[in-house]
Design a protein around this motif. Sequence first.
Motif, PDB file in Angstrom:
ATOM      1  N   ARG A 213      -9.763  -1.934  19.572  1.00 30.31           N
ATOM      2  CA  ARG A 213     -11.044  -1.652  20.200  1.00 30.31           C
ATOM      3  C   ARG A 213     -11.861  -2.932  20.300  1.00 30.31           C
ATOM      4  N   ARG A 214     -12.736  -2.935  21.320  1.00 30.75           N
ATOM      5  CA  ARG A 214     -13.620  -4.095  21.496  1.00 30.75           C
ATOM      6  C   ARG A 214     -14.994  -3.621  21.908  1.00 30.75           C
ATOM      7  N   GLU A 215     -16.007  -4.160  21.244  1.00 29.70           N
ATOM      8  CA  GLU A 215     -17.402  -3.870  21.570  1.00 29.70           C
ATOM      9  C   GLU A 215     -18.153  -5.186  21.549  1.00 29.70           C
ATOM     10  N   ASP A 216     -18.518  -5.659  22.731  1.00 26.71           N
ATOM     11  CA  ASP A 216     -19.118  -6.994  22.877  1.00 26.71           C
ATOM     12  C   ASP A 216     -18.150  -8.022  22.285  1.00 26.71           C
ATOM     13  N   ASP A 217     -18.607  -8.825  21.341  1.00 21.66           N
ATOM     14  CA  ASP A 217     -17.753  -9.844  20.732  1.00 21.66           C
ATOM     15  C   ASP A 217     -17.087  -9.355  19.450  1.00 21.66           C
ATOM     16  N   ARG A 218     -17.182  -8.091  19.172  1.00 19.16           N
ATOM     17  CA  ARG A 218     -16.595  -7.534  17.951  1.00 19.16           C
ATOM     18  C   ARG A 218     -15.290  -6.825  18.284  1.00 19.16           C
ATOM     19  N   HIS A 219     -14.208  -7.232  17.607  1.00 20.55           N
ATOM     20  CA  HIS A 219     -12.891  -6.652  17.805  1.00 20.55           C
ATOM     21  C   HIS A 219     -12.520  -5.837  16.563  1.00 20.55           C
ATOM     22  N   THR A 220     -11.939  -4.700  16.751  1.00 19.39           N
ATOM     23  CA  THR A 220     -11.464  -3.856  15.655  1.00 19.39           C
ATOM     24  C   THR A 220     -10.014  -3.477  15.919  1.00 19.39           C
ATOM     25  N   ILE A 221      -9.165  -3.734  14.929  1.00 19.73           N
ATOM     26  CA  ILE A 221      -7.760  -3.328  14.994  1.00 19.73           C
ATOM     27  C   ILE A 221      -7.563  -2.250  13.940  1.00 19.73           C
ATOM     28  N   ILE A 222      -7.202  -1.062  14.385  1.00 21.87           N
ATOM     29  CA  ILE A 222      -7.014   0.072  13.481  1.00 21.87           C
ATOM     30  C   ILE A 222      -5.519   0.347  13.364  1.00 21.87           C
ATOM     31  N   ILE A 223      -5.020   0.349  12.121  1.00 15.41           N
ATOM     32  CA  ILE A 223      -3.607   0.601  11.854  1.00 15.41           C
ATOM     33  C   ILE A 223      -3.499   2.007  11.271  1.00 15.41           C
ATOM     34  N   HIS A 224      -2.944   2.918  12.040  1.00 15.47           N
ATOM     35  CA  HIS A 224      -2.735   4.285  11.573  1.00 15.47           C
ATOM     36  C   HIS A 224      -1.344   4.364  10.951  1.00 15.47           C
ATOM     37  N   VAL A 225      -1.267   4.813   9.705  1.00 15.63           N
ATOM     38  CA  VAL A 225      -0.017   4.755   8.951  1.00 15.63           C
ATOM     39  C   VAL A 225       0.347   6.142   8.431  1.00 15.63           C
ATOM     40  N   GLU A 226       1.592   6.506   8.668  1.00 20.85           N
ATOM     41  CA  GLU A 226       2.222   7.641   7.985  1.00 20.85           C
ATOM     42  C   GLU A 226       3.410   7.054   7.238  1.00 20.85           C
ATOM     43  N   PRO A 227       3.284   6.842   5.932  1.00 16.91           N
ATOM     44  CA  PRO A 227       4.304   6.050   5.229  1.00 16.91           C
ATOM     45  C   PRO A 227       5.672   6.716   5.141  1.00 16.91           C
ATOM     46  N   GLY A 228       5.730   8.021   5.213  1.00 18.37           N
ATOM     47  CA  GLY A 228       7.018   8.689   5.066  1.00 18.37           C
ATOM     48  C   GLY A 228       7.438   8.746   3.615  1.00 18.37           C
ATOM     49  N   PRO A 229       8.599   9.346   3.334  1.00 16.81           N
ATOM     50  CA  PRO A 229       9.051   9.481   1.941  1.00 16.81           C
ATOM     51  C   PRO A 229       9.407   8.126   1.335  1.00 16.81           C
ATOM     52  N   ALA A 230       9.240   8.053   0.019  1.00 13.94           N
ATOM     53  CA  ALA A 230       9.562   6.812  -0.701  1.00 13.94           C
ATOM     54  C   ALA A 230      11.004   6.844  -1.195  1.00 13.94           C
ATOM     55  N   ILE A 231      11.666   5.692  -1.113  1.00 15.36           N
ATOM     56  CA  ILE A 231      13.003   5.549  -1.675  1.00 15.36           C
ATOM     57  C   ILE A 231      12.884   5.486  -3.193  1.00 15.36           C
ATOM     58  N   ARG A 232      13.654   6.297  -3.913  1.00 18.57           N
ATOM     59  CA  ARG A 232      13.619   6.319  -5.365  1.00 18.57           C
ATOM     60  C   ARG A 232      14.877   5.658  -5.933  1.00 18.57           C
ATOM     61  N   ILE A 233      14.701   4.952  -7.043  1.00 22.64           N
ATOM     62  CA  ILE A 233      15.828   4.287  -7.697  1.00 22.64           C
ATOM     63  C   ILE A 233      16.607   5.325  -8.501  1.00 22.64           C
ATOM     64  N   THR A 234      17.896   5.447  -8.224  1.00 24.11           N
ATOM     65  CA  THR A 234      18.737   6.397  -8.955  1.00 24.11           C
ATOM     66  C   THR A 234      19.653   5.710  -9.963  1.00 24.11           C
ATOM     67  N   ARG A 235      19.855   4.376  -9.809  1.00 22.09           N
ATOM     68  CA  ARG A 235      20.751   3.673 -10.739  1.00 22.09           C
ATOM     69  C   ARG A 235      20.363   2.200 -10.796  1.00 22.09           C
ATOM     70  N   VAL A 236      20.296   1.668 -12.021  1.00 24.08           N
ATOM     71  CA  VAL A 236      20.012   0.245 -12.244  1.00 24.08           C
ATOM     72  C   VAL A 236      21.161  -0.325 -13.058  1.00 24.08           C
ATOM     73  N   ASP A 237      21.871  -1.265 -12.486  1.00 22.99           N
ATOM     74  CA  ASP A 237      23.033  -1.870 -13.140  1.00 22.99           C
ATOM     75  C   ASP A 237      22.740  -3.356 -13.373  1.00 22.99           C
ATOM     76  N   VAL A 238      22.280  -3.678 -14.598  1.00 21.50           N
ATOM     77  CA  VAL A 238      21.995  -5.070 -14.960  1.00 21.50           C
ATOM     78  C   VAL A 238      23.003  -5.483 -16.016  1.00 21.50           C
ATOM     79  N   GLN A 239      23.819  -6.490 -15.724  1.00 21.15           N
ATOM     80  CA  GLN A 239      24.842  -6.945 -16.654  1.00 21.15           C
ATOM     81  C   GLN A 239      24.761  -8.454 -16.817  1.00 21.15           C
ATOM     82  N   PHE A 240      25.029  -8.894 -18.048  1.00 18.86           N
ATOM     83  CA  PHE A 240      25.066 -10.324 -18.359  1.00 18.86           C
ATOM     84  C   PHE A 240      26.463 -10.666 -18.847  1.00 18.86           C
ATOM     85  N   ARG A 241      26.995 -11.747 -18.306  1.00 20.97           N
ATOM     86  CA  ARG A 241      28.302 -12.239 -18.728  1.00 20.97           C
ATOM     87  C   ARG A 241      28.140 -13.651 -19.258  1.00 20.97           C
ATOM     88  N   GLY A 242      29.183 -14.157 -19.891  1.00 16.62           N
ATOM     89  CA  GLY A 242      29.077 -15.453 -20.535  1.00 16.62           C
ATOM     90  C   GLY A 242      28.441 -15.289 -21.913  1.00 16.62           C
TER      91      GLY A 242
END
Length: 583
Positions: free
Chosen positions: A95-124
């Motif tokens: 949108r623009r009104e005179d010298d003022r600009h507005t940018i509107i970001i409409h967001v629908e984030p959707g479902p979040a990815i969930r962590i089901t497995r964490v595999d952290v290994q150290f060798r050596g």
Amino acid sequence: MPLPMFRCRHPFRAALVAVCGLLLLLCSASAAASVTIEIRGVEGDLADNIRNHVGEPPSSDPLVVRRFAGRVNQRATEALQALGHYEPEIRVERRREDDRHTIIIHVEPGPAIRITRVDVQFRGEAADDSAFQSLRDRIPLREGDRLHHGRYESSKRAIRNLALTRGYFDGAFETTRINVSLRNQEAEIVLHYNSGDRYSFGDVDYTDETLSADLRRRLVPFEPDDPYHSDGIAALNRNLLNSDYFRDVRVRTHQDRAGDERRVPVEADVRMNRPNRVGVGVGYATDVGPRVRLNWRKPWVNADGHSLSSEAEVSEVRQSLSSTYTIPLTPPLDHRLQFQGGWQREDIEDTETEKLTAAIQRQRVLTRGWTQTLFLRWEREKFTQAGDRGESTLTLPGMSLTRTRSRGGMDPTWGDRQFASVEATHEELGSSIQLSRFRLGTKWLRTYGRHRVVARADGGAVISESFDRTPPSLRFFTGGDQSVRGFRYQSLAPRNEDGDLIGGRYLLVGSVEYGYRIFERWTLATFYDVGNAFSDLDEDFREGAGVGVRWSSPVGPIRLDLAWGVSEPDTPFRIHFSMGPEI
């Protein structure tokens, strides 16, 4: 009156100036225009991450804003994916009104990815290193949590940093992977790190070998072939700086010269301190009046690191001369043997003394900042107390414990000090009398914003059947800048029938002070002091109260107090002036 006329001799230069001015005006007008970014549909960390990724247009020029808005969708999508929202719906409105600009970001984030497995290994070798096991428990990646790419990257950095800190210089990740299933909205994280072999400390080489090889070795807080740890390098650097032997210190490690044995050579690039240092100080306090202090220090006397220092002080009521010879033990910064000698003369109130001292003491730094001192002191004192002359010779073994902590430099904002000592003597040690003496003291400083609180307490006792032969330096007197304000220095103590001070067997003093900082370097204070030196503990206390001002000057804190001895109605107010840190 007609206006004066000016003729321009350089029309091209004038035109150039005009063009530059016009460009400045256009830039100012462009800067005056504004661009507002609005984010709707999400809040918290999602909105913050979108705002950080999207940023702002470099100017409010319509063409620039239009191009910027065209990239907002992609950047906002990347911001949400970084926080585990892989299928967002984003709509960008401009949108623009005179010298003022507005940018509107409409967001629908959707479902979040969930962590089901964490595999952290150290060798050596890291596989058996408890520090890596502890790190695995602290990694901010948990099953059931929302996928967060920032935490994933910070976990990788933490593993790399720990490996470098603990000397796994050949370590590398074998696998770093995030497996994302959009159908199931799930993610698996795989981090496999092979540390290789751990390096060890090699020899420490000094660029200056003025000090003996034995002392240089004892300044090193680790042994050759100990497992490498960067804390050891930092500790070595601190030891060399705090030793007072060197004025410049730079410690380097050379992993590239470790060789097949993986021993990291260490280089201590040092420059010796000046062989002699002399200092002069001038000060004033209402307790002792003007004073001049001269000190001389020789940081090292020989290759074994022995040091020598001397100090002389002259004021109206006190003159002294002292010297200390120090031998470093092991470890040299925390364990030392000292030989001391001194002369002191005082003329305060009803007390005149002249004292010679000689002492040997061993100092050790214990845990949590405490310092223990075991000493054997010989002193001969000639004195006149309330008109009575005396002379004593004492051999006093004893022990003290002290701790001082502070933060904030010359004018601390936080700190505390504790002190305890016990000393005793007997005729069988060659002393004139038998006595025991105990001291206990504490002081606390805390700052809360503009508010500051200082509290202190001191106590002491002398146990002797020959108190009249006890030298004044071992009796108790109080009053003055550092004890009970509103009274003269050391003017509070039991008196004889003629009203002359004779000193007390016991000491009890307490104080509380509140300060409020009105400017950056200025603080107003009010205080209440109470205490006395007693022959018997059922005697009355003396009380002092007043107001003061504190100035954090470039040369250190300066205190000016107006105090009244409120327990003595006929006592006029007193001015107390002193310098130096509270702790």
